[in-house]
Design a protein around this motif. Sequence first.
Motif: not given
Length: 914
Positions: A351-355, A380-381, A404-407, A440-444
């Motif tokens: 899941e993208a953490a969001g910007n 969460i990314v 909560r953000v993991n990677l 969005s580029s990080a999550s894939p």
Amino acid sequence: MLKRLFAILIAVFTCVNVAHGRPVGMSNIPAKTFDKQSAQIVTITRPVPVKPSDMIISDKAKPLHVVVKFRDDLAVRLVNGQLPVRTDIADAVTRLNPFVSQGRFHPLITLAKVDRLDRQRASLAAKANKPLPDMASYYRVMVDSPREASTLVAELNRLPEIEIAYFEPQPEPAGWLSSASPNYQPNQDYREAAPTGVDADFANGLTGGDGAGVMIVDIEGAWRTTHEDLTKALNGVIAGVPTGDLSFRNHGTAVLGEMIADNNGSGVTGICPGADIGMASVSTISFADAVMASLDTLKAGDIILIELHSPGPRYNFQTRSDQLGYVCMEYWQANFDALLYAWAKGVIVVEAAGNGAENFDDVIYNDVFDTTYRNSHAVIVGAGWAAASAGNLQRINFSNYGERVNLQGYGNGVYTTGYGDLYSAGGENFYYTATFSGTSSASPIIAGSVACLQGRYKNLYGVPLNSDEARELLVSTGTAQLGNTSQHIGPRPNLAGAFAAFSAPPSLYTTPSLVEDTVNEGASSNLPLWIHNRHASQSFDFTIVDADSFTKSVMVDSNWLVAVPTSGTIAALDSIQITVTLNATIVPDRIASYRGILDISWGPSGGGLDSLTRVPAYMKVPCNDVSYEVLSSADVGGPTFNWISAKTLGFKIANGNFYNTAANPLDDGSAGPWPFYTGMPFFDAFQDSFYVGVNGGISYTDNHVNSNGFFEAFSIPGATMNTFVAALWNDLIIDTADPNEGVYIYYSPKKDTTVIEWYKIGSFNNTADTTIQFEMIVCKNGTITLQYQNVGTVGPTGTAATSVVGIQQIECRANQYFKGNDIPARIPSPGYAVRYRNLLGQYIQSGNINGMGGINVVDLTSLVAYLFSGGPAPNPIEMGNVNCTGAVNIVDLTYLVAYLFQGGPAPCFFWKFN
């Protein structure tokens, strides 16, 4: 006087007319005690979300919908597109019905039927050993403005029947809209060895390390599925209709390119080109609906990628071009609940953490991102600077962060498909970019890494990693975050390090993952269950505990769920078949499935059995009750309508005698207990009193003849009461304007017949029906006759046509005669009668002491011998109780002498169960 005498004779005739009929071909049906609320495998309490006390919504918020969830215990379902008419949800229905009529009220989950959601909930909760929310209780209200949303949320959250209501804004792609000039990169360095990239080049060279055998579903808006480098995406949309918006389409195309772009020597190559891909668009369905639909396609070990974020509470859900305040999708409760289903199924969510540049540990989020309170188990990314950037491995300022953000993945400078700023010759099918950015580029990158990890692990060990295991592997072996680590976004994956850290898995798994069958009462079913050991060299010992849904003290040595064998050893790379027997010969039929669990404890041979695999079991035993004969006045041999006026002959239950735990006692209240002076058989037990409900029914056992204080239009079987007789069950009400209106009771002179009359009762939902009049005649012999003088407006919307008529004792001991126009020919009308006759026994005359037939002097001498000379007892003993007043004694002897020689009354009748 003659009229009164005639009515009394009718009462006697009504009961005696069927008193001597003996049932034919009935088997002995013993009473069985069982717990209606059994099979509670899950014992952990589900945290209930805290309702927002005040939700301020910006005028610049893009309205999408208000999400509303009824409490799980209410099980609110749409019926023919309408909310049910029930007093326990009346306030919410009143507020929501305008949206229903305008076509702006819909289930949140539309792509799965309610019964499938119910079964999915039960099955996954049993496997996960954790309660899951009722997704079918979620609805969405399409709103026209933030102001309308704010008002509706506040009003709904004040109602006790609503678990939570909140505004959910339009989700957006979590791409970063930078105004900086593109920074073209010479290659996809995020694929390279750590610490530069995630080492996909290494992983792809190993069997399974390219994601083979793993499926990813990307949830966002649209994709260019005909792109030259995305051959796997063609026809890959599994749910929703992609939007035509080019920005959404470019975004989705870029995401797919990072993961599954073809490894063909041109364009770009995905991190996990061997993985399969599916896409779900939120353009036409809700996010939660997209998740639930994805689960129908995915299996344990597969992946959901969430490429969306939405405006959060920081700026009152305001839609902003700078995306400040935007948060990840699990912030909203329905979305979180859907992700919990994914975890329970074994699907890994990335899941993208969001910007939004938000700190998830901030007090504004309360406990939403605290995993000790609410844990979706998603990965969460966050977005970190790319390797070629000055801030490599540090948080990019727009990325959300917190514990909560993991990677982290590359949040800038990603080469992939789409957009066309790098290459656009030939049109959109040939677009490439070098500047894809954001979470969005990080999550894939993370989703692709998980697919490589999963594919390799499955190839080595034959079983998948779960979300917690995969996340822990990537976090513990990743390249550490740099810079201000208090703004936590986690490490960047290192697949070579993660592969080196592999350990032998818990490698026992079963097929199927659950056992279920429909078995008729009195039969059994044998089903195969395979236990597989996929460890390459280790054998495993196992034991099985087959725990059915009964308390063993009730069922003694019986168990409807049996597994054979219950222990054994499975060699490496071998399997063993278990025979699971679902035995319906020892349990009664019922509405709900019997639920049990097979606990398989296992471990390396010779060691401790310290691992556990759980297999849920379900057995449906269909209702098939033949305990009563039911005939109407329209049937051959049926009853004749003979009205007995309890209003004229009996007494009125005072309005003040009605009570209730909720609302108006004259609406859904009850009164009692009232006696049956001679008792009466109901199914396989004797009843000596009853409670009356305003809504047109009685119960022999439950002092509240309603559902948690309110009317509920349930089916029979299905009533919430253990015993129930519905004469004309509907949402009725006593109007105090007419002092005669109400419920009356009449006892016949011998008190062997009881008449209960609902006199000129009103309909709560049809104000035109104000003179409804019907009655129930209950006889000592167990016969129940229902008669109707006035049933309101007969028709599709009339009180009679929306009522329930029938009897029930503990679920499937039941006989529904009529419900809500299901059999139009049976709609009660004036002059109509329905008779129920108990077939579980017979009403026979006492006095035949010696069992030889007839009543004569020989019976008298047998009774004398029993009382004074130690002679044999009457069989059954009730044969000697000729006056039906209690124990067999000398009074019965004198009674029998008077009958035989002095013209005294005949011996009485008693009920004998078959």
